[in-house]
Enzyme design. Structure first.
Site, PDB file in Angstrom:
ATOM      1  N   TYR A  71      -8.198 -10.762   2.334  1.00  0.00           N
ATOM      2  CA  TYR A  71      -9.464 -10.190   2.834  1.00  0.00           C
ATOM      3  C   TYR A  71     -10.399  -9.752   1.724  1.00  0.00           C
ATOM      4  O   TYR A  71     -11.576  -9.515   1.963  1.00  0.00           O
ATOM      5  CB  TYR A  71      -9.213  -9.020   3.815  1.00  0.00           C
ATOM      6  CG  TYR A  71      -8.472  -7.838   3.245  1.00  0.00           C
ATOM      7  CD1 TYR A  71      -9.060  -6.950   2.333  1.00  0.00           C
ATOM      8  CD2 TYR A  71      -7.160  -7.577   3.634  1.00  0.00           C
ATOM      9  CE1 TYR A  71      -8.378  -5.867   1.824  1.00  0.00           C
ATOM     10  CE2 TYR A  71      -6.467  -6.501   3.134  1.00  0.00           C
ATOM     11  CZ  TYR A  71      -7.084  -5.643   2.230  1.00  0.00           C
ATOM     12  OH  TYR A  71      -6.393  -4.582   1.716  1.00  0.00           O
ATOM     13  N   GLU A  72      -9.884  -9.622   0.496  1.00  0.00           N
ATOM     14  CA  GLU A  72     -10.765  -9.249  -0.619  1.00  0.00           C
ATOM     15  C   GLU A  72     -11.618 -10.426  -1.056  1.00  0.00           C
ATOM     16  O   GLU A  72     -12.553 -10.259  -1.846  1.00  0.00           O
ATOM     17  CB  GLU A  72      -9.931  -8.769  -1.807  1.00  0.00           C
ATOM     18  CG  GLU A  72      -9.188  -7.475  -1.556  1.00  0.00           C
ATOM     19  CD  GLU A  72      -8.311  -7.121  -2.745  1.00  0.00           C
ATOM     20  OE1 GLU A  72      -8.862  -6.728  -3.782  1.00  0.00           O
ATOM     21  OE2 GLU A  72      -7.083  -7.272  -2.636  1.00  0.00           O
ATOM     22  N   ASN A 129       1.427   3.600  10.871  1.00  0.00           N
ATOM     23  CA  ASN A 129       0.630   4.079  12.015  1.00  0.00           C
ATOM     24  C   ASN A 129       1.021   3.222  13.208  1.00  0.00           C
ATOM     25  O   ASN A 129       1.515   2.110  13.033  1.00  0.00           O
ATOM     26  CB  ASN A 129      -0.869   3.892  11.722  1.00  0.00           C
ATOM     27  CG  ASN A 129      -1.203   2.449  11.356  1.00  0.00           C
ATOM     28  OD1 ASN A 129      -1.040   2.041  10.201  1.00  0.00           O
ATOM     29  ND2 ASN A 129      -1.611   1.670  12.334  1.00  0.00           N
ATOM     30  N   HIS A 185      -7.472   4.085   6.303  1.00  0.00           N
ATOM     31  CA  HIS A 185      -6.600   3.704   5.189  1.00  0.00           C
ATOM     32  C   HIS A 185      -5.921   4.950   4.607  1.00  0.00           C
ATOM     33  O   HIS A 185      -4.799   4.873   4.092  1.00  0.00           O
ATOM     34  CB  HIS A 185      -7.419   2.955   4.133  1.00  0.00           C
ATOM     35  CG  HIS A 185      -6.590   2.352   3.030  1.00  0.00           C
ATOM     36  ND1 HIS A 185      -5.526   1.506   3.265  1.00  0.00           N
ATOM     37  CD2 HIS A 185      -6.663   2.489   1.682  1.00  0.00           C
ATOM     38  CE1 HIS A 185      -4.979   1.152   2.104  1.00  0.00           C
ATOM     39  NE2 HIS A 185      -5.653   1.738   1.137  1.00  0.00           N
ATOM     40  N   MET A 203      -1.828  -7.016   6.985  1.00  0.00           N
ATOM     41  CA  MET A 203      -2.802  -7.940   6.383  1.00  0.00           C
ATOM     42  C   MET A 203      -2.293  -8.591   5.104  1.00  0.00           C
ATOM     43  O   MET A 203      -3.084  -8.993   4.252  1.00  0.00           O
ATOM     44  CB  MET A 203      -4.092  -7.181   6.078  1.00  0.00           C
ATOM     45  CG  MET A 203      -4.693  -6.489   7.291  1.00  0.00           C
ATOM     46  SD  MET A 203      -6.108  -5.492   6.814  1.00  0.00           S
ATOM     47  CE  MET A 203      -6.349  -4.514   8.311  1.00  0.00           C
ATOM     48  N   SER A 204      -0.979  -8.707   4.954  1.00  0.00           N
ATOM     49  CA  SER A 204      -0.458  -9.286   3.700  1.00  0.00           C
ATOM     50  C   SER A 204       0.806 -10.080   4.001  1.00  0.00           C
ATOM     51  O   SER A 204       1.025 -10.505   5.132  1.00  0.00           O
ATOM     52  CB  SER A 204      -0.142  -8.146   2.716  1.00  0.00           C
ATOM     53  OG  SER A 204       0.915  -7.363   3.206  1.00  0.00           O
ATOM     54  N   HIS A 219      -3.403   0.463  -4.704  1.00  0.00           N
ATOM     55  CA  HIS A 219      -2.731  -0.700  -5.287  1.00  0.00           C
ATOM     56  C   HIS A 219      -2.996  -0.673  -6.793  1.00  0.00           C
ATOM     57  O   HIS A 219      -4.092  -0.985  -7.232  1.00  0.00           O
ATOM     58  CB  HIS A 219      -3.287  -1.998  -4.710  1.00  0.00           C
ATOM     59  CG  HIS A 219      -3.068  -2.147  -3.239  1.00  0.00           C
ATOM     60  ND1 HIS A 219      -2.081  -2.952  -2.719  1.00  0.00           N
ATOM     61  CD2 HIS A 219      -3.688  -1.593  -2.192  1.00  0.00           C
ATOM     62  CE1 HIS A 219      -2.108  -2.882  -1.406  1.00  0.00           C
ATOM     63  NE2 HIS A 219      -3.084  -2.068  -1.064  1.00  0.00           N
ATOM     64  N   SER A 225       0.819  -1.225   0.000  1.00  0.00           N
ATOM     65  CA  SER A 225       0.000   0.000   0.000  1.00  0.00           C
ATOM     66  C   SER A 225       0.846   1.264   0.000  1.00  0.00           C
ATOM     67  O   SER A 225       1.647   1.478   0.907  1.00  0.00           O
ATOM     68  CB  SER A 225      -0.855   0.081   1.269  1.00  0.00           C
ATOM     69  OG  SER A 225      -1.868  -0.845   1.235  1.00  0.00           O
ATOM     70  N   ALA A 237       2.687  -2.092   4.180  1.00  0.00           N
ATOM     71  CA  ALA A 237       2.358  -1.100   5.202  1.00  0.00           C
ATOM     72  C   ALA A 237       1.925  -1.897   6.427  1.00  0.00           C
ATOM     73  O   ALA A 237       1.232  -2.908   6.290  1.00  0.00           O
ATOM     74  CB  ALA A 237       1.223  -0.227   4.702  1.00  0.00           C
ATOM     75  N   HIS A 283      -5.221  -9.133  -1.798  1.00  0.00           N
ATOM     76  CA  HIS A 283      -5.225  -9.537  -0.389  1.00  0.00           C
ATOM     77  C   HIS A 283      -6.263 -10.625  -0.147  1.00  0.00           C
ATOM     78  O   HIS A 283      -7.312 -10.660  -0.773  1.00  0.00           O
ATOM     79  CB  HIS A 283      -5.554  -8.336   0.506  1.00  0.00           C
ATOM     80  CG  HIS A 283      -4.534  -7.244   0.449  1.00  0.00           C
ATOM     81  ND1 HIS A 283      -4.533  -6.297  -0.538  1.00  0.00           N
ATOM     82  CD2 HIS A 283      -3.475  -6.970   1.250  1.00  0.00           C
ATOM     83  CE1 HIS A 283      -3.510  -5.472  -0.340  1.00  0.00           C
ATOM     84  NE2 HIS A 283      -2.854  -5.854   0.728  1.00  0.00           N
TER      85      HIS A 283
HETATM   86  N1  HPA Z   1      -3.091  -3.130  11.206  1.00  0.00           N
HETATM   87  C1  HPA Z   1      -3.151  -4.005  10.180  1.00  0.00           C
HETATM   88  N2  HPA Z   1      -2.734  -3.706   8.957  1.00  0.00           N
HETATM   89  C2  HPA Z   1      -2.193  -2.492   8.748  1.00  0.00           C
HETATM   90  C3  HPA Z   1      -2.113  -1.541   9.765  1.00  0.00           C
HETATM   91  C4  HPA Z   1      -2.583  -1.881  11.071  1.00  0.00           C
HETATM   92  O1  HPA Z   1      -2.526  -1.087  12.034  1.00  0.00           O
HETATM   93  N3  HPA Z   1      -1.546  -0.421   9.225  1.00  0.00           N
HETATM   94  C5  HPA Z   1      -1.287  -0.720   7.913  1.00  0.00           C
HETATM   95  N4  HPA Z   1      -1.695  -1.959   7.619  1.00  0.00           N
END
Ligand code: HPA
Length: 283
Positions: free
Chosen positions: A92-93, A242, A254, A218-219, A68, A37, A120, A90
């Site tokens: 989750y998609e 973050n 996001h 998440m990847s 993406h 990302s 990310a 991903h």
């Molecule tokens: N959690 C999960 N996936 C992420 C995060 C997060 O805080 N930040 C960027 N991708």
């Protein structure tokens, strides 16, 4: 009545796709990269680039996530032929683990033995700050799934692949050396891979910290398991976009993830440039 032909095996499908990509390239790529990302700008740095949209590549899942782009960019970086995924699909998609990891199978059959993965991630280690880069030392698979579940494809690797050096030690040493030479404060830690798409709760973040996670995202974990199955050496870099839930002051969005990735773009790009240059003797 004649029986319908069985569907082509994963190996045959990946092989056909590998041949199709190779037929469009003058030089075989030696390193594959998957950009997460907001980190896709690196793909714009390649010389003599051939861009192939995922929609044109049989079997490549097409991500719908903002940030993406969804194309394979092949060209030269630091004089080395690379194949760069600008964007990834991903789990989750709704894609299966096999679909998410299909491109890694294809790279392996293109003769590529090295994979650089980026993502990310949320910072869990309290010593991290938003905007840090973290070299991935190891991961925790918290997705509840494994891309190798089901019949094993011996042509790729064994039923029970070793995972004792999932992120190659020598590549990690090289990445640290590059970071030192560029005065980049490169952190190192364990990436906890979750399924998403909801961000973690504060209690989940506490749990991840207690079981040894330094960052959460998440990847990456599915692709790295498959790369290890295919005996590829892997380097992984997380951009801490973050602090994870409960550790920062704000709610997570996001947009924030993309903004931070954008802010560290130049540092991230110079680190990857340097790492690729250092990988030349391995190729
Ligand atoms: N959690 C999960 N996936 C992420 C995060 C997060 O805080 N930040 C960027 N991708």
């Amino acid at each position: 009545m004649t029986k319908p032909a069985p569907p082509a095996s994963l190996y045959d499908r990946a092989h056909a796709t590998a041949k199709g990509i190779q037929s469009r390239l003058n030089n075989p790529p030696k390193i594959a990269m998957i950009l997460g990302s907001g980190l896709g700008a690196l793909a714009d740095e390649l010389d003599h680039a051939t861009r192939i949209s995922y929609a044109e590549i049989p079997g490549f899942p097409v991500s719908k996530v903002q940030g993406h782009a969804g194309q394979l960019v092949c060209g030269r970086l630091e004089g080395i032929d690379v194949a760069v995924m600008q964007g990834r699909a991903h789990y989750y998609e709704g894609w299966s683990m096999e679909e998410v990891t299909f491109p890694v199978r294809v790279f392996s059959l293109m003769g590529i033995n090295h994979l650089v993965v980026t993502n990310a991630a949320g910072g869990v280690n309290p010593d991290f700050s938003e905007g840090d880069l973290m070299l991935i030392r190891d991961h925790l698979n918290l997705t509840g799934e494994n891309p190798l579940r089901g019949p094993n494809h011996e042509s790729f690797g064994p039923r029970f692949p070793d995972m004792s050096d999932p992120y190659d030690k020598h590549l990690r040493e090289k990445a640290h050396a590059v970071a030192r030479s560029l005065s980049i404060d490169l952190k190192e830690g364990v990436y906890a891979g979750v399924g998403g798409p909801s961000y973690e709760t504060p209690a989940e973040v506490q749990m991840i910290g207690r079981v040894g996670g330094d960052a959460v995202g998440m990847s990456t974990v599915p692709e790295v398991i498959v790369a290890n199955h295919c005996s590829m050496s892997v380097a992984g870099i997380s951009c801490i976009t973050n602090m994870a839930a409960g550790l920062g002051n704000e709610t997570l969005t996001h947009d924030e993830v993309k903004e931070t990735a954008d802010r560290v773009r130049d540092t991230f790009i110079s680190l990857v440039h340097g790492l690729v240059a250092e990988m030349a003797p391995l190729l």
